[in-house]
Each structure stands twice: as C-alpha cells, then as structure tokens.
Design an enzyme around this catalytic site. Structure first.
Site, PDB file in Angstrom:
ATOM      1  N   HIS A 211       0.800  -1.225   0.000  1.00  0.00           N
ATOM      2  CA  HIS A 211       0.000   0.000   0.000  1.00  0.00           C
ATOM      3  C   HIS A 211       0.835   1.278   0.000  1.00  0.00           C
ATOM      4  O   HIS A 211       0.308   2.361  -0.152  1.00  0.00           O
ATOM      5  CB  HIS A 211      -0.948   0.020   1.194  1.00  0.00           C
ATOM      6  CG  HIS A 211      -0.283   0.358   2.497  1.00  0.00           C
ATOM      7  ND1 HIS A 211       0.462  -0.542   3.198  1.00  0.00           N
ATOM      8  CD2 HIS A 211      -0.225   1.506   3.188  1.00  0.00           C
ATOM      9  CE1 HIS A 211       0.939   0.029   4.276  1.00  0.00           C
ATOM     10  NE2 HIS A 211       0.546   1.277   4.312  1.00  0.00           N
TER      11      HIS A 211
HETATM   12  C1  UD1 Z   1      -2.312   5.300   6.202  1.00  0.00           C
HETATM   13  C2  UD1 Z   1      -1.038   5.639   6.979  1.00  0.00           C
HETATM   14  C3  UD1 Z   1      -0.050   4.483   6.879  1.00  0.00           C
HETATM   15  C4  UD1 Z   1      -0.701   3.165   7.264  1.00  0.00           C
HETATM   16  C5  UD1 Z   1      -1.921   2.959   6.382  1.00  0.00           C
HETATM   17  C6  UD1 Z   1      -2.637   1.662   6.655  1.00  0.00           C
HETATM   18  C7  UD1 Z   1      -0.428   8.036   7.027  1.00  0.00           C
HETATM   19  C8  UD1 Z   1       0.575   8.994   6.561  1.00  0.00           C
HETATM   20  N1  UD1 Z   1      -0.364   6.803   6.444  1.00  0.00           N
HETATM   21  O1  UD1 Z   1      -1.941   5.243   4.838  1.00  0.00           O
HETATM   22  O2  UD1 Z   1       1.033   4.740   7.759  1.00  0.00           O
HETATM   23  O3  UD1 Z   1       0.216   2.108   7.061  1.00  0.00           O
HETATM   24  O4  UD1 Z   1      -2.814   4.055   6.633  1.00  0.00           O
HETATM   25  O5  UD1 Z   1      -3.689   1.523   5.746  1.00  0.00           O
HETATM   26  O6  UD1 Z   1      -1.238   8.348   7.867  1.00  0.00           O
HETATM   27  N2  UD1 Z   1      -9.176   5.031   1.495  1.00  0.00           N
HETATM   28  C9  UD1 Z   1     -10.420   4.484   1.337  1.00  0.00           C
HETATM   29  N3  UD1 Z   1     -11.106   4.149   2.465  1.00  0.00           N
HETATM   30  C10 UD1 Z   1     -10.610   4.315   3.710  1.00  0.00           C
HETATM   31  C11 UD1 Z   1      -9.334   4.880   3.854  1.00  0.00           C
HETATM   32  C12 UD1 Z   1      -8.622   5.218   2.735  1.00  0.00           C
HETATM   33  O7  UD1 Z   1     -10.901   4.299   0.236  1.00  0.00           O
HETATM   34  O8  UD1 Z   1     -11.302   3.982   4.694  1.00  0.00           O
HETATM   35  C13 UD1 Z   1      -8.413   5.381   0.279  1.00  0.00           C
HETATM   36  C14 UD1 Z   1      -8.564   6.814  -0.118  1.00  0.00           C
HETATM   37  O9  UD1 Z   1      -8.623   6.868  -1.504  1.00  0.00           O
HETATM   38  C15 UD1 Z   1      -7.267   7.458   0.339  1.00  0.00           C
HETATM   39  C16 UD1 Z   1      -6.280   6.314   0.227  1.00  0.00           C
HETATM   40  O10 UD1 Z   1      -7.037   5.126   0.496  1.00  0.00           O
HETATM   41  O11 UD1 Z   1      -6.926   8.568  -0.401  1.00  0.00           O
HETATM   42  C17 UD1 Z   1      -5.152   6.396   1.208  1.00  0.00           C
HETATM   43  O12 UD1 Z   1      -5.650   6.577   2.550  1.00  0.00           O
HETATM   44  P1  UD1 Z   1      -4.824   7.441   3.608  1.00  0.00           P
HETATM   45  O13 UD1 Z   1      -5.438   7.376   4.939  1.00  0.00           O
HETATM   46  O14 UD1 Z   1      -4.560   8.776   3.026  1.00  0.00           O
HETATM   47  O15 UD1 Z   1      -3.417   6.721   3.659  1.00  0.00           O
HETATM   48  P2  UD1 Z   1      -3.033   5.197   3.718  1.00  0.00           P
HETATM   49  O16 UD1 Z   1      -2.300   4.834   2.481  1.00  0.00           O
HETATM   50  O17 UD1 Z   1      -4.207   4.323   4.065  1.00  0.00           O
END
Ligand code: UD1
Length: 381
Positions: A211
C-alpha cells in the site's frame, strides 16, 4: 498519597491504530479507579472494511468523538484533524492525549495537545527508517519531539531518541502493544474458518500486501512488482488483500486480478485478490501462511511474533528487531530480489507452525498493563 483519576483521550485514526489502542482502552476501562478513557476516532479511515470491522473484532466501543475527516492530501487531512480535534479539546479538556503509531492523525492530535499544554503519550515511539521521504517518518519525528511519555517497543528506539536529544526519563521500554492484540485474538483467529472458506491449505499459500505510495503510486513499479509476484504465484497461491489505494491504482492501470469466488482448487496458483481483510481473518490467514510479502510496518512485527517468514518489500525498516530477533528479511523494493528471496523461503520446505522461534523482549501480551503502570505513577498520583 491520594489518587487522581486521569482522563485520557485515546486517539485512533487509521487501520493500524486500532489494534494498538484496543488493549490500552480495555485496560483503562478495567481500572476506573485511575483512568477515565475517552475514545476519539479522527475518521482518517472510514470504510467499513478499513475501520468499523476492526472496532467490532477488537471489541472496541463506538468512539466518544468521531471527527470524520476522511481522505485528502496529507496536508489537508492533517490540517483537518488539527482543526477538528482542536475544537473538541477546547470544549472538553483531557489530562492526557494518548496517540499511537505514525499516521497523520497521530501527529495532528499530538500537536494540538502539546499546544494546549496537555500531556502527550506516544505509544510506539522512537522507531526510525531514516528515510524522510516517508510521511510516517516525519510524523514519528515530530510526534516524539513534543511527547511527554515515549513508550518504546524495542531497544533501537531508545538509541534513536537519545541521539535526538530526548531525555532518558521520558522514555519507557514497555514492549509491543500490538502483540497484546495478537495474543488475545489468536485463539479465535485459529478457530475461524477463513482459510477453509477460501479453499486454502495450511502453509500452502503466501500473502501479499502493498500500500505504500512508493510501491503502488508508480504504474511501472507496480506492474513489475506484480509480475515478480506472479512468478512466485506459479509455485503456490498468493492471497492479496488489496488496500483501497492499491485497488484504485490497479483499476486505473486496467489490471484485472483474479478474485476468489468459489475457493481455490487443487493446482490453482497465481495472485488472488480479496478485499481488505478484517483483523481476525487476516491474523488467521497470516498464522497459517507459508510466507508474507509486504510493505507494511505492523505486519513485520506480527509475522515475527507468529514465526512466519516475512519478506519486506522496502529499502529500509524502522523495526530492526524484526530482522535481528525475528523472521523478517529486508529485500528492498526490487522485483528480482522478491522472486529469489521468495523461492529461497519455499526451498527451505514447510515451516512447522509449532516450531519454536525467537521473539523480541517484552512482546508478550502484557504491554498495555506496563504502559498503565507508568501512567498511573506519573499522572494519577
Ligand atoms: C495510512 C497511513 C499508513 C498506514 C496505512 C494503513 C499516514 C501517513 N499513512 O496510509 O502509515 O500504514 O494508513 O492503511 O497516515 N481510502 C479508502 N477508504 C478508507 C481509507 C482510505 O478508500 O477507509 C483510500 C482513499 O482513496 C485514500 C487512500 O485510500 O486517499 C489512502 O488513505 P490514507 O489514509 O490517506 O493513507 P493510507 O495509504 O491508508
């Protein structure tokens, strides 16, 4: 000496926070003489599969506050948590804010608390990848620099904090609280029928999770990685719970993965995508897998505890104890290395699930109670 009840805001934001906060919250609820915990969910993760199901499986109550910040750029997301958490704290001031891990919500809530002169406890402090291109590294550095209590999971963290000038008396080696959740959930995970439901045989499949933006943000790198994993997938099925960011990128690239529908049949191999797995299911799948290939932080620790070979598809790890004491092998974000390292693990033959293996000190399921002992001593006296 009289006892003061300490009102603690316990913060969760993203998926990897849930299994760290759950044991601490439970221990605080059980010690109502000393603690009055309040659960704050920033809503950084919000999908059922990324958030709510973890609350259910870890027996966490509904949050007292849900800030519902949702997705956004790092700046927008962090700023929104700061704004919304700030509003809560102005109206309802706790004695202590407890944050875990290294996600944007960790940094944002620690910053609000520090500026309001509220004590900050950081659980999983001091880990360093020494790679400042990782957003998590910036979150770790800033959070540690403004925390009052730094709870560390391994000795490397003590050295890192010392080198950054953090006073020794703020640092407490209490062990790894995520392992508390593994210990308390493992029996249930082992009894679950998730493996059978996918038609998988114990120790006869691998797991892949990817991820990190550095691995899944770039189409060329992602394609090369999946081609490498497909080579491993000729030997055994590779189960791939796809993170939303990764799934979105694959759709964008028009890559069609196979989804498991009726279970895997004898001789089936390849990469099999599944939706993000709930906590218990994932633990059960990892526990009886032949190996895990991952770019996650926490999974390096869970596999070390379970004795499952882990290939970390990154150039660095902030969790060196998983390499020195555990089953983790840092292979670099390099597809060729991935193939050779995975084939090497398979050539060693099946691990025995009951095989004895080393576990880093204080990764024993008792970390939450050690954290509470420190806080009791410092905040409730
Ligand atoms: C976040 C954490 C990372 C952790 C990871 C676990 C930071 C900087 N990063 O990264 O350390 O390892 O979580 O997953 O805080 N999205 C959804 N549904 C959700 C959540 C996210 O669709 O419930 C999608 C969205 O398009 C979003 C993308 O996933 O833009 C990334 O989510 P985000 O929380 O920004 O970062 P993670 O990559 O999940």
């Amino acid at each position: 000496m009289s006892t003061r009840r300490c009102r603690v805001f316990c913060v969760v934001g993203a998926r990897p926070n849930m299994m760290k906060v759950a044991p601490i919250l439970r221990a605080m609820q059980a010690d109502s003489k000393h603690f009055s915990p309040v659960l704050v969910h920033t809503g950084q993760h919000y999908d059922y599969a990324m958030s709510q199901v973890f609350f259910e499986q870890l027996n966490m109550p509904d949050p007292d506050y849900n800030l519902e910040v949702g997705s956004g750029t790092h700046h927008a997301q962090t700023a929104e948590v700061i704004r919304r958490f700030g509003e809560v704290v102005e109206k309802d001031r706790p004695d202590l804010v407890l944050v875990v891990g290294d996600v944007n919500s960790t940094l944002a809530c620690a910053l609000v608390a520090a500026k309001e002169n509220i004590l900050v406890a950081h659980v999983e402090a001091g880990l360093r990848s020494f790679d400042r291109t990782m957003p998590e590294e910036i979150n770790r550095l800033v959070t540690d620099s403004i925390s009052d209590f730094l709870f560390i999971t391994e000795e490397s963290a003590r050295v890192n904090l010392k080198n950054e000038g953090v006073a020794d008396n703020k640092v407490f080696f209490t062990g790894n609280v995520m392992i508390d959740s593994v210990v308390s959930s493992l029996d249930v995970a082992r009894r679950s029928n998730v493996r059978e439901s996918y038609g998988l045989k114990p120790l006869d499949y691998a797991i892949l999770t990817l991820h990190r933006p550095s691995n899944v943000g770039d189409a060329v790198q992602l394609r090369r990685t999946l081609e490498a994993v497909a080579t491993v997938g000729r030997e055994l099925p590779v189960i791939f719970p796809a993170h939303p960011r990764t799934a979105n990128k694959l759709r964008e690239m028009d890559i069609q993965l196979k989804f498991i529908e009726d279970g895997i049949k004898v001789g089936d191999s390849g990469i099999w995508a599944i939706p993000p797995a709930p906590y218990i299911d994932f633990l059960g799948l990892v526990d009886s897998s032949a190996m895990v290939i991952t770019d996650s932080g926490g999974i390096q620790e869970e596999t070390t505890y379970l004795g499952v070979p882990c290939l970390t598809y990154r150039d660095n790890t902030e969790r060196p104890a998983t390499v020195t004491h555990g089953t983790n092998q840092l292979i670099g974000a390099n597809p060729e290395n991935l193939v050779s390292a995975a084939l090497e693990v398979l050539s060693r033959g099946k691990r025995k699930s009951e095989e004895k293996h080393e576990v880093p000190p204080l990764w024993d399921g008792m970390t939450a109670s050690r954290i509470l002992d420190v806080l009791k001593d410092k905040c409730c006296a």
